[in-house]
Design a protein around this motif. Sequence first.
Motif, PDB file in Angstrom:
ATOM      1  N   ARG A   7       0.867  -1.190   0.000  1.00  0.00           N
ATOM      2  CA  ARG A   7       0.000   0.000   0.000  1.00  0.00           C
ATOM      3  C   ARG A   7       0.899   1.234   0.000  1.00  0.00           C
ATOM      4  O   ARG A   7       0.859   2.024   0.949  1.00  0.00           O
ATOM      5  CB  ARG A   7      -0.891   0.019   1.254  1.00  0.00           C
ATOM      6  CG  ARG A   7      -1.814  -1.180   1.347  1.00  0.00           C
ATOM      7  CD  ARG A   7      -2.470  -1.312   2.720  1.00  0.00           C
ATOM      8  NE  ARG A   7      -3.038  -2.639   2.868  1.00  0.00           N
ATOM      9  CZ  ARG A   7      -2.352  -3.730   3.254  1.00  0.00           C
ATOM     10  NH1 ARG A   7      -1.081  -3.642   3.579  1.00  0.00           N
ATOM     11  NH2 ARG A   7      -2.943  -4.907   3.333  1.00  0.00           N
TER      12      ARG A   7
ATOM     13  N   SER B 157       1.876   9.113  -4.714  1.00  0.00           N
ATOM     14  CA  SER B 157       0.980   9.313  -5.855  1.00  0.00           C
ATOM     15  C   SER B 157       1.456   8.501  -7.058  1.00  0.00           C
ATOM     16  O   SER B 157       2.594   8.013  -7.094  1.00  0.00           O
ATOM     17  CB  SER B 157       0.872  10.801  -6.183  1.00  0.00           C
ATOM     18  OG  SER B 157       2.153  11.320  -6.296  1.00  0.00           O
ATOM     19  N   THR B 158       0.595   8.362  -8.030  1.00  0.00           N
ATOM     20  CA  THR B 158       0.866   7.562  -9.221  1.00  0.00           C
ATOM     21  C   THR B 158       2.018   8.178 -10.032  1.00  0.00           C
ATOM     22  O   THR B 158       2.116   9.398 -10.152  1.00  0.00           O
ATOM     23  CB  THR B 158      -0.435   7.504 -10.077  1.00  0.00           C
ATOM     24  OG1 THR B 158      -1.429   6.909  -9.252  1.00  0.00           O
ATOM     25  CG2 THR B 158      -0.257   6.699 -11.335  1.00  0.00           C
ATOM     26  N   ALA B 159       2.882   7.339 -10.551  1.00  0.00           N
ATOM     27  CA  ALA B 159       3.961   7.734 -11.470  1.00  0.00           C
ATOM     28  C   ALA B 159       4.875   8.813 -10.891  1.00  0.00           C
ATOM     29  O   ALA B 159       5.281   9.735 -11.608  1.00  0.00           O
ATOM     30  CB  ALA B 159       3.362   8.191 -12.806  1.00  0.00           C
ATOM     31  N   CYS B 160       5.198   8.728  -9.610  1.00  0.00           N
ATOM     32  CA  CYS B 160       5.999   9.802  -9.008  1.00  0.00           C
ATOM     33  C   CYS B 160       7.480   9.427  -8.840  1.00  0.00           C
ATOM     34  O   CYS B 160       8.275  10.250  -8.405  1.00  0.00           O
ATOM     35  CB  CYS B 160       5.402  10.222  -7.676  1.00  0.00           C
ATOM     36  SG  CYS B 160       5.552   8.973  -6.413  1.00  0.00           S
TER      37      CYS B 160
ATOM     38  N   SER C 290       2.206  -4.799  -8.680  1.00  0.00           N
ATOM     39  CA  SER C 290       1.238  -3.779  -9.115  1.00  0.00           C
ATOM     40  C   SER C 290       1.490  -2.465  -8.371  1.00  0.00           C
ATOM     41  O   SER C 290       1.356  -1.383  -8.958  1.00  0.00           O
ATOM     42  CB  SER C 290      -0.197  -4.220  -8.841  1.00  0.00           C
ATOM     43  OG  SER C 290      -0.472  -5.374  -9.564  1.00  0.00           O
ATOM     44  N   ALA C 291       1.852  -2.578  -7.097  1.00  0.00           N
ATOM     45  CA  ALA C 291       2.125  -1.362  -6.318  1.00  0.00           C
ATOM     46  C   ALA C 291       3.320  -0.609  -6.908  1.00  0.00           C
ATOM     47  O   ALA C 291       3.281   0.622  -7.056  1.00  0.00           O
ATOM     48  CB  ALA C 291       2.395  -1.734  -4.863  1.00  0.00           C
TER      49      ALA C 291
ATOM     50  N   ALA D 101       4.323  -0.848 -10.051  1.00  0.00           N
ATOM     51  CA  ALA D 101       3.910  -0.364 -11.377  1.00  0.00           C
ATOM     52  C   ALA D 101       3.145   0.950 -11.247  1.00  0.00           C
ATOM     53  O   ALA D 101       3.300   1.855 -12.063  1.00  0.00           O
ATOM     54  CB  ALA D 101       3.042  -1.420 -12.069  1.00  0.00           C
ATOM     55  N   ARG D 102       2.358   1.069 -10.192  1.00  0.00           N
ATOM     56  CA  ARG D 102       1.561   2.298 -10.026  1.00  0.00           C
ATOM     57  C   ARG D 102       2.439   3.516  -9.738  1.00  0.00           C
ATOM     58  O   ARG D 102       2.245   4.576 -10.315  1.00  0.00           O
ATOM     59  CB  ARG D 102       0.538   2.106  -8.888  1.00  0.00           C
ATOM     60  CG  ARG D 102      -0.415   3.283  -8.747  1.00  0.00           C
ATOM     61  CD  ARG D 102      -1.359   3.136  -7.570  1.00  0.00           C
ATOM     62  NE  ARG D 102      -0.685   3.215  -6.277  1.00  0.00           N
ATOM     63  CZ  ARG D 102      -0.247   4.343  -5.714  1.00  0.00           C
ATOM     64  NH1 ARG D 102      -0.396   5.507  -6.320  1.00  0.00           N
ATOM     65  NH2 ARG D 102       0.364   4.309  -4.531  1.00  0.00           N
ATOM     66  N   VAL D 103       3.443   3.355  -8.884  1.00  0.00           N
ATOM     67  CA  VAL D 103       4.200   4.557  -8.468  1.00  0.00           C
ATOM     68  C   VAL D 103       5.346   4.915  -9.417  1.00  0.00           C
ATOM     69  O   VAL D 103       5.952   5.974  -9.284  1.00  0.00           O
ATOM     70  CB  VAL D 103       4.741   4.435  -7.020  1.00  0.00           C
ATOM     71  CG1 VAL D 103       3.590   4.263  -6.030  1.00  0.00           C
ATOM     72  CG2 VAL D 103       5.763   3.317  -6.876  1.00  0.00           C
TER      73      VAL D 103
ATOM     74  N   ARG E   2       6.989   5.991 -13.010  1.00  0.00           N
ATOM     75  CA  ARG E   2       6.589   6.653 -14.254  1.00  0.00           C
ATOM     76  C   ARG E   2       6.927   5.736 -15.430  1.00  0.00           C
ATOM     77  O   ARG E   2       7.847   4.888 -15.305  1.00  0.00           O
ATOM     78  CB  ARG E   2       7.292   8.010 -14.393  1.00  0.00           C
ATOM     79  CG  ARG E   2       8.787   7.919 -14.510  1.00  0.00           C
ATOM     80  CD  ARG E   2       9.423   9.153 -15.098  1.00  0.00           C
ATOM     81  NE  ARG E   2      10.870   9.001 -15.146  1.00  0.00           N
ATOM     82  CZ  ARG E   2      11.546   8.263 -16.013  1.00  0.00           C
ATOM     83  NH1 ARG E   2      10.906   7.557 -16.942  1.00  0.00           N
ATOM     84  NH2 ARG E   2      12.864   8.184 -15.972  1.00  0.00           N
TER      85      ARG E   2
ATOM     86  N   ARG F 244       9.028  -0.080 -16.570  1.00  0.00           N
ATOM     87  CA  ARG F 244       7.590   0.221 -16.492  1.00  0.00           C
ATOM     88  C   ARG F 244       7.099   0.638 -17.875  1.00  0.00           C
ATOM     89  O   ARG F 244       7.624   1.574 -18.479  1.00  0.00           O
ATOM     90  CB  ARG F 244       7.376   1.377 -15.490  1.00  0.00           C
ATOM     91  CG  ARG F 244       5.941   1.845 -15.385  1.00  0.00           C
ATOM     92  CD  ARG F 244       5.111   0.795 -14.677  1.00  0.00           C
ATOM     93  NE  ARG F 244       3.741   1.240 -14.492  1.00  0.00           N
ATOM     94  CZ  ARG F 244       2.696   0.838 -15.235  1.00  0.00           C
ATOM     95  NH1 ARG F 244       2.857  -0.005 -16.249  1.00  0.00           N
ATOM     96  NH2 ARG F 244       1.480   1.279 -14.960  1.00  0.00           N
TER      97      ARG F 244
END
Length: 242
Positions: free
Chosen positions: A117, A121-124, A145-146, A148-150, A152, A241
């Motif tokens: 968790r 923020s996304t792609a930071c 997945s976590a 991949a989300r953060v 860029r 990514r």
Amino acid sequence: MATIPEAKPSRGAEREDQVRTLFSEIAPRYDLLNHVLSLNIDRGWRRRAIRMLQWQERDTGRYLDACAGTFDLSLELAKQVGFRGSVVATDFALPMLVQGRSKLGPSVTPICGDTLRLPFSTACFDGATVGFGMRNLADLRAGFSAFARVLRPGARLVILEFTEPPNRVLRALYHFYFHHILPVVGRIVSGHPWAYAYLPESVKEFPEPEELAVLLAEAGFGNVEWRLVTGGIAAIHVAVRA
Ligand SMILES: C[S@@+](CC[C@H](N)C(=O)[O-])C[C@H]1O[C@@H](n2cnc3c(N)ncnc32)[C@H](O)[C@@H]1O
């Protein structure tokens, strides 16, 4: 004293709590045991792992080291990236972060947080590393997945993890060391009844490098490559990514 099978962290819901408790309890002896039990080979692995991140010289990027523990990989990252960049180091076992804090310089920011968790923020991030942490996650897919989300698009994820050597002789030696020497030395030095018996068990359960590459691709990473180090005792995976 608890037996190994009873004490081994389970899969699923309880695992996170058990793993956090385990690392919180061994935190005071973690660094000593890490370097003694790996005969200091882990230092070279960490240097190689960070080089595979392909950071740029005079980099001003922001990097994440997750499951950072006592910061050995975060510090190598900060050293190679240099003071223009910044490193955020996260771990959910506060005693591990507290234990490592005296090693920290200004370019590493420690944050107590769960890799599943990630509180960002996304792609930071411009890149991320995880050393000997993926094996401990309750849900490997959710972990990828976590990340991949953060990250860029175009950013790299580097994973350093133990694996089983492909060579039969080396594998036999490795099993002897991991199952008969490491748990005994680990128990005596850490005082923890089963933490260092959990280590070989968790390596055995962890996917082979090929399977790990498939999971990374499923989580949204491309160009997945890996290199076996020290005869395949450990592997360094790199993924971009998409
Ligand atoms: C074997 S240590 C590795 C520490 C460090 N990366 C190193 O290379 O020495 C694994 C670390 O992962 C952390 N960890 C395990 N699961 C985690 C999770 N879900 N979120 C955050 N940290 C986690 C543990 O607390 C522990 O500090």
